[in-house]
Design a protein around this motif. Structure first.
Motif, PDB file in Angstrom:
ATOM      1  N   ALA A   1       0.813  -1.215   0.000  1.00  0.00           N
ATOM      2  CA  ALA A   1       0.000   0.000   0.000  1.00  0.00           C
ATOM      3  C   ALA A   1       0.843   1.261   0.000  1.00  0.00           C
ATOM      4  O   ALA A   1       0.505   2.251  -0.655  1.00  0.00           O
ATOM      5  CB  ALA A   1      -0.939  -0.007   1.202  1.00  0.00           C
ATOM      6  N   ASP A   2       1.946   1.243   0.752  1.00  0.00           N
ATOM      7  CA  ASP A   2       2.772   2.435   0.904  1.00  0.00           C
ATOM      8  C   ASP A   2       4.217   2.037   0.677  1.00  0.00           C
ATOM      9  O   ASP A   2       4.833   1.392   1.517  1.00  0.00           O
ATOM     10  CB  ASP A   2       2.591   3.014   2.314  1.00  0.00           C
ATOM     11  CG  ASP A   2       3.300   4.343   2.489  1.00  0.00           C
ATOM     12  OD1 ASP A   2       3.279   5.154   1.549  1.00  0.00           O
ATOM     13  OD2 ASP A   2       3.884   4.548   3.561  1.00  0.00           O
ATOM     14  N   TRP A   3       4.745   2.396  -0.491  1.00  0.00           N
ATOM     15  CA  TRP A   3       6.076   1.947  -0.873  1.00  0.00           C
ATOM     16  C   TRP A   3       6.928   3.148  -1.254  1.00  0.00           C
ATOM     17  O   TRP A   3       6.428   4.072  -1.893  1.00  0.00           O
ATOM     18  CB  TRP A   3       5.987   0.968  -2.036  1.00  0.00           C
ATOM     19  CG  TRP A   3       7.207   0.116  -2.218  1.00  0.00           C
ATOM     20  CD1 TRP A   3       8.133   0.207  -3.214  1.00  0.00           C
ATOM     21  CD2 TRP A   3       7.637  -0.944  -1.374  1.00  0.00           C
ATOM     22  NE1 TRP A   3       9.117  -0.747  -3.043  1.00  0.00           N
ATOM     23  CE2 TRP A   3       8.838  -1.468  -1.918  1.00  0.00           C
ATOM     24  CE3 TRP A   3       7.134  -1.512  -0.197  1.00  0.00           C
ATOM     25  CZ2 TRP A   3       9.535  -2.515  -1.329  1.00  0.00           C
ATOM     26  CZ3 TRP A   3       7.824  -2.564   0.381  1.00  0.00           C
ATOM     27  CH2 TRP A   3       9.005  -3.043  -0.184  1.00  0.00           C
ATOM     28  N   PRO A   4       8.212   3.180  -0.862  1.00  0.00           N
ATOM     29  CA  PRO A   4       9.051   4.339  -1.177  1.00  0.00           C
ATOM     30  C   PRO A   4       9.027   4.690  -2.669  1.00  0.00           C
ATOM     31  O   PRO A   4       8.958   3.807  -3.525  1.00  0.00           O
ATOM     32  CB  PRO A   4      10.450   3.877  -0.750  1.00  0.00           C
ATOM     33  CG  PRO A   4      10.197   2.859   0.327  1.00  0.00           C
ATOM     34  CD  PRO A   4       8.931   2.152  -0.093  1.00  0.00           C
ATOM     35  N   GLY A   5       9.078   5.976  -2.934  1.00  0.00           N
ATOM     36  CA  GLY A   5       9.077   6.424  -4.317  1.00  0.00           C
ATOM     37  C   GLY A   5       7.697   6.531  -4.928  1.00  0.00           C
ATOM     38  O   GLY A   5       7.548   6.716  -6.139  1.00  0.00           O
ATOM     39  N   GLY A   6       6.678   6.399  -4.085  1.00  0.00           N
ATOM     40  CA  GLY A   6       5.313   6.527  -4.584  1.00  0.00           C
ATOM     41  C   GLY A   6       4.818   5.343  -5.377  1.00  0.00           C
ATOM     42  O   GLY A   6       3.872   5.468  -6.171  1.00  0.00           O
ATOM     43  N   HIS A   7       5.420   4.157  -5.166  1.00  0.00           N
ATOM     44  CA  HIS A   7       5.022   2.988  -5.938  1.00  0.00           C
ATOM     45  C   HIS A   7       3.900   2.175  -5.285  1.00  0.00           C
ATOM     46  O   HIS A   7       3.404   1.221  -5.878  1.00  0.00           O
ATOM     47  CB  HIS A   7       6.232   2.086  -6.175  1.00  0.00           C
ATOM     48  CG  HIS A   7       7.319   2.746  -6.964  1.00  0.00           C
ATOM     49  ND1 HIS A   7       7.142   3.168  -8.263  1.00  0.00           N
ATOM     50  CD2 HIS A   7       8.590   3.082  -6.635  1.00  0.00           C
ATOM     51  CE1 HIS A   7       8.259   3.719  -8.707  1.00  0.00           C
ATOM     52  NE2 HIS A   7       9.154   3.683  -7.728  1.00  0.00           N
ATOM     53  N   GLY A   8       3.540   2.515  -4.052  1.00  0.00           N
ATOM     54  CA  GLY A   8       2.433   1.797  -3.425  1.00  0.00           C
ATOM     55  C   GLY A   8       1.100   2.197  -4.025  1.00  0.00           C
ATOM     56  O   GLY A   8       0.945   3.295  -4.567  1.00  0.00           O
ATOM     57  N   HIS A   9       0.116   1.304  -3.918  1.00  0.00           N
ATOM     58  CA  HIS A   9      -1.197   1.603  -4.527  1.00  0.00           C
ATOM     59  C   HIS A   9      -2.005   2.590  -3.708  1.00  0.00           C
ATOM     60  O   HIS A   9      -2.937   3.229  -4.233  1.00  0.00           O
ATOM     61  CB  HIS A   9      -1.995   0.315  -4.754  1.00  0.00           C
ATOM     62  CG  HIS A   9      -2.249  -0.497  -3.528  1.00  0.00           C
ATOM     63  ND1 HIS A   9      -3.098  -0.103  -2.531  1.00  0.00           N
ATOM     64  CD2 HIS A   9      -1.763  -1.721  -3.149  1.00  0.00           C
ATOM     65  CE1 HIS A   9      -3.164  -1.031  -1.595  1.00  0.00           C
ATOM     66  NE2 HIS A   9      -2.334  -2.016  -1.930  1.00  0.00           N
ATOM     67  N   GLY A  10      -1.675   2.765  -2.398  1.00  0.00           N
ATOM     68  CA  GLY A  10      -2.297   3.809  -1.596  1.00  0.00           C
ATOM     69  C   GLY A  10      -3.797   3.681  -1.437  1.00  0.00           C
ATOM     70  O   GLY A  10      -4.470   4.638  -1.067  1.00  0.00           O
ATOM     71  N   PHE A  11      -4.344   2.517  -1.703  1.00  0.00           N
ATOM     72  CA  PHE A  11      -5.794   2.292  -1.648  1.00  0.00           C
ATOM     73  C   PHE A  11      -6.556   3.288  -2.519  1.00  0.00           C
ATOM     74  O   PHE A  11      -7.625   3.779  -2.170  1.00  0.00           O
ATOM     75  CB  PHE A  11      -6.308   2.295  -0.208  1.00  0.00           C
ATOM     76  CG  PHE A  11      -5.887   1.063   0.539  1.00  0.00           C
ATOM     77  CD1 PHE A  11      -6.552  -0.131   0.359  1.00  0.00           C
ATOM     78  CD2 PHE A  11      -4.786   1.082   1.368  1.00  0.00           C
ATOM     79  CE1 PHE A  11      -6.137  -1.287   0.994  1.00  0.00           C
ATOM     80  CE2 PHE A  11      -4.359  -0.062   2.016  1.00  0.00           C
ATOM     81  CZ  PHE A  11      -5.042  -1.256   1.833  1.00  0.00           C
TER      82      PHE A  11
END
Length: 224
Positions: A27-37
């Motif tokens: 959901a929250d991955w460095p560099g803005g790669h998480g889907h963030g719900f």
């Protein structure tokens, strides 16, 4: 909205409001790669038909309804679902691989082929070895690439693993792990006692787990 996806979009978007949502894997991955719900907008019926035309195959019902009722990509298991780019009539045609038969037995065929690799100890003639190994390698490459025929790649699990949706053949509508990165071919996704898992079972099981983790946090293990 009714059926299996009733309220699903609202549930996914609401997870981000819970205190521990960042603890959900992917959901929250460095560099803005998480889907963030976050979810992409849903597709219209003409847009889904355009996607199907580009792929050359009719999508399984659960996934098709997801695109129409929940979203065209975004939040989902692992690092989220790949989105769909709706193309126009002048777009380049797809590879056509999605429309080919999905053959799970191809993984066993590849395993058998790998066991038959020509060995230098079996050859007195280097030229014959090179010729036979070149033929073996060509067949290996063909088999390896064919493992994902008849599937749609849904998501990236990390470390070179992917989740596939079978869209043709007797296994149509079921989920498969592409674990070619570790030499294990394509294997069925399982869930508890289910030897086969459909898209809705896979996604909704993830959503229930995500909701629980986002509300309560991951279990903390204490040293004794």
């Amino acid at each position: 909205m009714d059926g299996v996806w009733a309220g699903a979009r609202e549930r996914v978007l609401a997870v981000r409001e819970r205190p521990h949502w960042r603890e959900v894997f992917g959901a929250d991955w460095p560099g803005g790669h998480g889907h963030g719900f976050r979810l992409e907008p849903v597709l219209t019926e003409p847009e889904v038909r355009a996607v199907e035309q580009g792929l050359g195959v009719e999508l399984p019902g659960e996934y098709r309804d997801f695109l129409l009722q929940v979203g065209a990509g975004g939040a989902g298991p692992d690092y989220g679902l790949f989105g769909h780019r709706v193309t126009g009539p002048d777009a380049e045609p797809g590879s056509g691989a999605c429309a080919l038969p999905f053959r799970p037995e191809a993984t066993d065929e590849l395993d058998g082929h790998e066991g038959a690799e020509p060995r230098p100890d079996d050859y007195a003639d280097d030229e014959a070895l090179r010729r036979d190994h070149a033929a073996w390698q060509a067949r290996h490459d063909t088999l390896h690439a064919s493992l994902t025929d008849g599937t749609l790649c849904l998501s990236h699990q990390g470390c070179g693993y992917y989740t596939l949706l079978a869209v043709t053949g007797p296994e149509r509508g079921t989920l498969w792990d592409d674990v070619r990165a570790v030499g294990e071919g394509v294997q069925p996704v399982t869930l508890q006692d289910k030897p086969r898992v459909t898209f809705a079972q896979w996604y909704l099981s993830w959503l229930e787990h995500a909701e629980r983790t986002a509300a309560e946090g991951r279990p903390r293990f204490r040293a004794t």
